[in-house]
Design an enzyme around this catalytic site. Sequence first.
Site, PDB file in Angstrom:
ATOM      1  N   GLY A  59       0.773  -1.245   0.000  1.00 48.70           N
ATOM      2  CA  GLY A  59       0.000   0.000   0.000  1.00 48.70           C
ATOM      3  C   GLY A  59       0.797   1.284   0.000  1.00 48.70           C
ATOM      4  CD  GLU A 114       1.439   0.370   7.418  1.00 51.86           C
ATOM      5  OE1 GLU A 114       1.066   0.482   6.237  1.00 51.86           O
ATOM      6  OE2 GLU A 114       1.346  -0.683   8.063  1.00 51.86           O
ATOM      7  CG  ASP A 115      -1.166   1.986   2.808  1.00 49.06           C
ATOM      8  OD1 ASP A 115      -0.631   1.388   3.765  1.00 49.06           O
ATOM      9  OD2 ASP A 115      -1.992   1.423   2.070  1.00 49.06           O
ATOM     10  CG  ASP A 118      -8.787  -0.376   9.486  1.00 48.49           C
ATOM     11  OD1 ASP A 118      -9.415  -0.157  10.541  1.00 48.49           O
ATOM     12  OD2 ASP A 118      -9.341  -0.782   8.454  1.00 48.49           O
ATOM     13  CE  LYS A 146     -10.359   2.657   7.247  1.00 45.69           C
ATOM     14  NZ  LYS A 146     -11.115   1.452   6.911  1.00 45.69           N
ATOM     15  CG  PHE A 167     -12.950  -0.630   1.771  1.00 48.23           C
ATOM     16  CD1 PHE A 167     -12.247  -1.566   2.521  1.00 48.23           C
ATOM     17  CD2 PHE A 167     -12.713  -0.553   0.408  1.00 48.23           C
ATOM     18  CE1 PHE A 167     -11.315  -2.408   1.916  1.00 48.23           C
ATOM     19  CE2 PHE A 167     -11.788  -1.386  -0.206  1.00 48.23           C
ATOM     20  CZ  PHE A 167     -11.094  -2.316   0.552  1.00 48.23           C
ATOM     21  CB  VAL A 168     -10.152   4.801   1.786  1.00 45.72           C
ATOM     22  CG1 VAL A 168     -11.129   5.765   2.434  1.00 45.72           C
ATOM     23  CG2 VAL A 168      -9.180   4.252   2.827  1.00 45.72           C
ATOM     24  NE  ARG A 180      -2.055  -2.874  -4.369  1.00 44.43           N
ATOM     25  CZ  ARG A 180      -2.195  -3.168  -3.073  1.00 44.43           C
ATOM     26  NH1 ARG A 180      -2.173  -2.203  -2.179  1.00 44.43           N
ATOM     27  NH2 ARG A 180      -2.365  -4.406  -2.678  1.00 44.43           N
TER      28      ARG A 180
END
Length: 192
Positions: A59, A114-115, A118, A146, A167-168, A180
């Site tokens: 990610g 990190e992208d 969560d 999040k 959810f993204v 992506r």
Amino acid sequence: MLTKQVKTYPSRIEEVKNSGRYRMLLSEVDIQRRTKELAEKISEDYRGRCPVFIGVLNGSFIFIADLVRQLTIDCEVDFFKLSSYGDAMVSSGEVKLKKDIDCHLADKDVIVVEDIVDSGLSVKFLNEKIMDMKPSSLRFVSLLVKWDNAQPGRKIDYVGFSIPSEFVVGFGLDFEQKLRNLKNIYIMQEQD
Ligand code: PRP
């Protein structure tokens, strides 16, 4: 070369453009502006040092590329590959290491990129793994956190955006490994 014999499939990119299922959350411009701010802050905090940036694949591949190019300090770059979601929309609860780093982190300043955070399980996993390698310092940067779900095993030192628990997709974040390559980040709504 693609020929007429190649099997075609419904395009998810076209779906983003044409269906009401996707709502833009962050534009390319928002993301670039915030990435530059984060890079400036990190450059200031690490002035005179040479941190190792460790991207978490898959990610973070776009975010880390943009982030390190905005730095005004030297850095090294390496990658872990983790997986806890696979093609699912919720975490399996088990973080798997798919690729290890090649560099040594002992006595290095380390920044994990990190992208998205969560459940926080990936961060917890990486924090424990890297601390065992005895770095001189360890910080985390995440483009997205999040705000409802995040129970990170540790503090995220540099946060791009706090986002709702939706959810993204886009800008490195996938749905079933696709999307992506979208320039913006979208909320993907569940279908009825
Ligand atoms: C995603 C994302 C983070 C992690 C965050 O990875 O890239 O690394 O989940 O979730 P958590 O806070 O609940 O642990 P994923 O397992 O989907 O793999 P990918 O990066 O290849 O998409």
